[in-house]
Motif scaffolding. Structure first.
Motif, short mmCIF file in Angstrom:
data_model
loop_
_atom_site.label_atom_id
_atom_site.label_comp_id
_atom_site.label_asym_id
_atom_site.label_seq_id
_atom_site.Cartn_x
_atom_site.Cartn_y
_atom_site.Cartn_z
N GLU A 46 9.69 -5.57 -0.26
CA GLU A 46 8.86 -4.45 -0.70
C GLU A 46 8.02 -4.88 -1.90
N GLN A 47 6.74 -4.53 -1.90
CA GLN A 47 5.83 -4.90 -2.98
C GLN A 47 5.85 -3.89 -4.12
N ASP A 48 5.93 -2.62 -3.81
CA ASP A 48 5.83 -1.57 -4.81
C ASP A 48 7.06 -1.55 -5.72
N ALA A 49 6.83 -1.68 -7.01
CA ALA A 49 7.93 -1.77 -7.97
C ALA A 49 8.77 -0.49 -8.00
N THR A 50 8.13 0.66 -7.87
CA THR A 50 8.86 1.93 -7.88
C THR A 50 9.76 2.04 -6.65
N MET A 51 9.23 1.65 -5.52
CA MET A 51 10.00 1.71 -4.27
C MET A 51 11.21 0.77 -4.32
N ILE A 52 10.97 -0.46 -4.76
CA ILE A 52 12.08 -1.43 -4.75
C ILE A 52 13.13 -1.04 -5.80
N ALA A 53 12.72 -0.40 -6.90
CA ALA A 53 13.69 0.09 -7.88
C ALA A 53 14.55 1.20 -7.26
N ALA A 54 13.91 2.07 -6.47
CA ALA A 54 14.66 3.13 -5.78
C ALA A 54 15.63 2.53 -4.77
N ALA A 55 15.19 1.48 -4.07
CA ALA A 55 16.07 0.82 -3.10
C ALA A 55 17.26 0.18 -3.80
N ARG A 56 17.02 -0.46 -4.94
CA ARG A 56 18.11 -1.09 -5.69
C ARG A 56 19.11 -0.03 -6.18
N VAL A 73 13.86 -8.48 -1.83
CA VAL A 73 12.83 -9.42 -2.29
C VAL A 73 11.57 -8.62 -2.60
N GLN A 74 10.99 -8.82 -3.78
CA GLN A 74 9.74 -8.14 -4.12
C GLN A 74 8.57 -9.02 -3.67
N SER A 75 7.84 -8.53 -2.66
CA SER A 75 6.74 -9.29 -2.07
C SER A 75 5.93 -8.35 -1.20
N ASP A 76 4.69 -8.74 -0.87
CA ASP A 76 3.87 -7.90 0.00
C ASP A 76 4.05 -8.25 1.48
N GLY A 77 4.94 -9.21 1.77
CA GLY A 77 5.24 -9.56 3.15
C GLY A 77 4.35 -10.61 3.76
N ARG A 78 3.29 -11.00 3.05
CA ARG A 78 2.37 -11.99 3.63
C ARG A 78 2.78 -13.43 3.34
N ASP A 79 3.85 -13.61 2.56
CA ASP A 79 4.30 -14.96 2.24
C ASP A 79 5.70 -15.22 2.80
N THR A 80 5.95 -14.72 3.99
CA THR A 80 7.27 -14.92 4.59
C THR A 80 7.58 -16.40 4.78
N GLY A 81 6.55 -17.22 5.02
CA GLY A 81 6.76 -18.65 5.20
C GLY A 81 7.29 -19.34 3.95
N CYS A 94 8.55 -4.02 10.65
CA CYS A 94 7.33 -3.88 9.85
C CYS A 94 6.79 -2.48 10.12
N HIS A 95 7.32 -1.51 9.40
CA HIS A 95 7.04 -0.10 9.68
C HIS A 95 6.14 0.50 8.60
N GLY A 96 4.98 0.99 9.01
CA GLY A 96 4.07 1.63 8.07
C GLY A 96 3.44 0.68 7.09
N VAL A 97 3.26 -0.59 7.49
CA VAL A 97 2.70 -1.61 6.59
C VAL A 97 1.31 -2.06 7.04
N LEU A 98 1.13 -2.29 8.33
CA LEU A 98 -0.15 -2.83 8.81
C LEU A 98 -1.32 -1.92 8.46
N MET A 99 -1.05 -0.62 8.30
CA MET A 99 -2.12 0.33 7.99
C MET A 99 -2.70 0.10 6.59
N TYR A 100 -2.03 -0.71 5.76
CA TYR A 100 -2.53 -1.00 4.42
C TYR A 100 -3.04 -2.43 4.27
N VAL A 101 -3.06 -3.18 5.37
CA VAL A 101 -3.47 -4.58 5.34
C VAL A 101 -4.84 -4.71 5.98
N GLU A 102 -5.78 -5.31 5.26
CA GLU A 102 -7.16 -5.38 5.76
C GLU A 102 -7.25 -6.23 7.02
N GLU A 103 -6.57 -7.36 7.06
CA GLU A 103 -6.56 -8.24 8.24
C GLU A 103 -5.11 -8.46 8.65
#
Length: 245
Positions: A46-56, A73-81, A94-103
């Protein structure tokens, strides 16, 4: 949404198998914790600090045995490699994520690379083939006409990791067409195995609307519509499940 995912997991893996799950864009961790309680090893991104704090915080309230099965893991998911080796996971969400990714194609391809052969890729996206439905049912005729256009972005609210809890955010998000995303899954070696509609009847309900007394009946109707043509084709969201070859 959870029932659809459980159905696909049951169809792909032996009963009782402990799966390695990657949840990209996990939000508050609703889905990740649910799967960990079922015995699976879950990595939440998860990238959003507030969300990942709630998850923790939610994870800290769980018994030790469940906490040991979850990594955050705090990340936007584009660096899985960078974080994970190829074939590291049996299930990638990957639920509700692609709608916020330009490509989004590069992100989806990266998720497929960390998926083991025979693994399941689960995507939840805004339905680009039904953009006129919400404004039309709300009496916004100009918005309904605009929904018949080719614009890639539409007004919406963020859907949390459980696929059912909307969280209001910025005005514009991407929408994906079923045929286009099916072709993308074919191209990355994880062809479409099953798909569903999500929020067929309830997309126009206010975010703060009280739960109805007939909630179970409502959920049963949504579940039935989400797997039945032509209803699923006009759902607000699409849930697509691809299988890695």
């Amino acid at each position: 949404m959870a029932r659809q995912l459980d159905e696909q997991i049951a169809a792909r893996f032996p009963v009782g198998q402990r799966l390695r799950v990657l949840d990209v864009g996990m939000g508050r961790g609703t889905q990740a914790l649910r799967l960990a309680r079922l015995g699976h090893q879950v990595t939440g991104v998860e990238q959003d600090a507030t969300m990942i704090a709630a998850a923790r915080a939610a994870l800290a309230r769980e018994p030790e045995g469940i906490r040991e099965r979850v990594r955050l893991v705090q990340s936007d998911g584009r660096d899985t490699g960078v974080h994970f080796l190829p074939g590291s996971f049996d299930v990638v969400l990957c639920h509700g994520v692609l709608m916020y990714v330009e490509e989004p194609d590069a992100l989806v391809a990266g998720l497929a690379r960390v998926l083991a052969p025979g693994g399941l890729l689960s995507l939840l996206v805004r339905n680009g083939d039904a953009l006129a439905m919400r404004p039309g049912l709300s009496g916004d005729w100009a918005g309904a006409l605009a929904g018949f256009g080719t614009a890639a972005c539409v007004p919406h609210s963020r859907t949390d990791a459980d696929g059912e809890t909307p969280v209001r955010v910025g005005p514009d998000v991407r929408a994906e067409r079923l045929a286009t995303l099916t072709a993308t899954l074919d191209g990355i070696g994880a062809p479409l195995h099953a798909w569903y509609g999500v929020r067929v009847f309830t997309d126009t309900s206010p975010d703060d609307a009280p739960l109805p007394a007939c909630l179970e009946t409502l959920l049963a109707a949504e579940e039935r519509a989400g797997r039945t043509d032509p209803y699923r084709r006009v759902a607000a969201l699409l849930h697509l499940c691809g299988v890695r070859g």
